[in-house]
Design an enzyme around this catalytic site. Structure first.
Site, PDB file in Angstrom:
ATOM      1  N   ASP A   8      93.185  16.675  25.060  1.00  0.00           N
ATOM      2  CA  ASP A   8      92.702  15.358  25.467  1.00  0.00           C
ATOM      3  C   ASP A   8      91.182  15.433  25.397  1.00  0.00           C
ATOM      4  OD1 ASP A   8      92.012  16.889  27.683  1.00  0.00           O
ATOM      5  OD2 ASP A   8      93.216  15.748  29.103  1.00  0.00           O
ATOM      6  N   SER A  72      92.362  22.720  32.342  1.00  0.00           N
ATOM      7  CA  SER A  72      92.909  23.961  32.904  1.00  0.00           C
ATOM      8  C   SER A  72      94.020  24.563  32.065  1.00  0.00           C
ATOM      9  CB  SER A  72      93.457  23.705  34.310  1.00  0.00           C
ATOM     10  OG  SER A  72      94.645  22.921  34.232  1.00  0.00           O
ATOM     11  N   ASN A  74      97.086  23.808  32.569  1.00  0.00           N
ATOM     12  CA  ASN A  74      98.301  23.683  33.373  1.00  0.00           C
ATOM     13  C   ASN A  74      99.120  22.451  33.019  1.00  0.00           C
ATOM     14  OD1 ASN A  74      98.293  25.969  35.201  1.00  0.00           O
ATOM     15  ND2 ASN A  74      96.451  25.076  36.071  1.00  0.00           N
ATOM     16  N   GLY A  75      98.510  21.286  33.063  1.00  0.00           N
ATOM     17  CA  GLY A  75      99.241  20.062  32.747  1.00  0.00           C
ATOM     18  C   GLY A  75      99.738  20.054  31.315  1.00  0.00           C
ATOM     19  N   GLU A  76      98.942  20.592  30.431  1.00  0.00           N
ATOM     20  CA  GLU A  76      99.316  20.647  29.024  1.00  0.00           C
ATOM     21  C   GLU A  76     100.548  21.528  28.829  1.00  0.00           C
ATOM     22  OE1 GLU A  76      95.318  19.300  29.706  1.00  0.00           O
ATOM     23  OE2 GLU A  76      96.210  21.198  30.284  1.00  0.00           O
ATOM     24  N   HIS A 103     107.426  39.189  24.886  1.00  0.00           N
ATOM     25  CA  HIS A 103     108.525  39.131  25.856  1.00  0.00           C
ATOM     26  C   HIS A 103     109.205  37.771  25.917  1.00  0.00           C
ATOM     27  CE1 HIS A 103     107.118  42.756  28.484  1.00  0.00           C
ATOM     28  NE2 HIS A 103     107.097  43.029  27.186  1.00  0.00           N
ATOM     29  N   ARG A 114      88.110  24.434  29.671  1.00  0.00           N
ATOM     30  CA  ARG A 114      86.969  24.477  30.587  1.00  0.00           C
ATOM     31  C   ARG A 114      86.910  25.785  31.371  1.00  0.00           C
ATOM     32  NH1 ARG A 114      87.599  18.313  32.859  1.00  0.00           N
ATOM     33  NH2 ARG A 114      86.640  17.279  31.065  1.00  0.00           N
ATOM     34  N   ARG A 142     117.159  37.018  28.401  1.00  0.00           N
ATOM     35  CA  ARG A 142     116.484  36.110  29.340  1.00  0.00           C
ATOM     36  C   ARG A 142     116.149  34.774  28.675  1.00  0.00           C
ATOM     37  NH1 ARG A 142     112.927  41.213  31.298  1.00  0.00           N
ATOM     38  NH2 ARG A 142     114.564  42.163  32.575  1.00  0.00           N
TER      39      ARG A 142
END
Length: 161
Positions: A8, A72, A74-76, A103, A114, A142
């Site tokens: 973004d 960050s 995270n959201g992506e 793995h 950022r 797994r």
């Protein structure tokens, strides 16, 4: 290798640099991010489109990976992981880049643009791309469990039940 990328506004400048780097290594880069800077744009649709393209290419036998990034990562990562068949891993150093592939057979990585200097992030991305999945039985087992849940909601029996 075809590399699908998305960001973004938080990673737009980073995206341009990354596209040049990857193309210089001989990769085919497909950009799913914004065309111009918009400080209020939203990452989900960009990242989901990139993740969908990775899954589509892989299903067609085209070697492909994805890179999604924002402030960050995270959201992506969360957005990319909503796409069936995606295993997106948040990467913040070389070991996490390697382990994501070795793995988890991750096909998408998320990075916080950022959080790191561009030069550092390029090392993570290069390591991710060059690292193969080990294919070890325990890792494949797994991954199959995650896919089973994703496909039909099945889980191994609860040992406490």
């Amino acid at each position: 290798m075809r590399i699908h990328i998305a960001t973004d506004h938080a990673g737009l400048e980073f995206s341009t640099q990354l596209q040049h780097h990857l193309a210089g290594q001989g990769h085919e880069v497909v950009d799913h991010g914004p065309i111009e800077y918009d400080p209020v744009d939203d990452y989900p649709s960009f990242c989901i489109r990139a993740a969908q393209a990775v899954v589509s290419d892989q299903a067609a036998g085209v070697p492909a990976l994805g890179i999604v990034f924002g402030g960050s990562g995270n959201g992506e990562q969360i957005a990319a992981n909503k796409v069936t068949g995606v295993r997106a891993a948040l990467v913040w150093n070389l070991p996490t880049a390697e382990l994501a592939r070795e793995h988890n057979d991750a096909n998408v990585i998320a990075i916080g643009a950022r959080q790191h200097a561009f030069e550092e992030v390029v090392t993570f991305i290069d390591r991710f791309i060059e690292t193969p999945f080990t294919g070890d039985e325990r890792h494949a087992r797994r991954i199959a469990q995650v896919l089973a849940y994703e496909t039909d909601g099945s889980l191994l029996p609860d040992p406490r039940a």
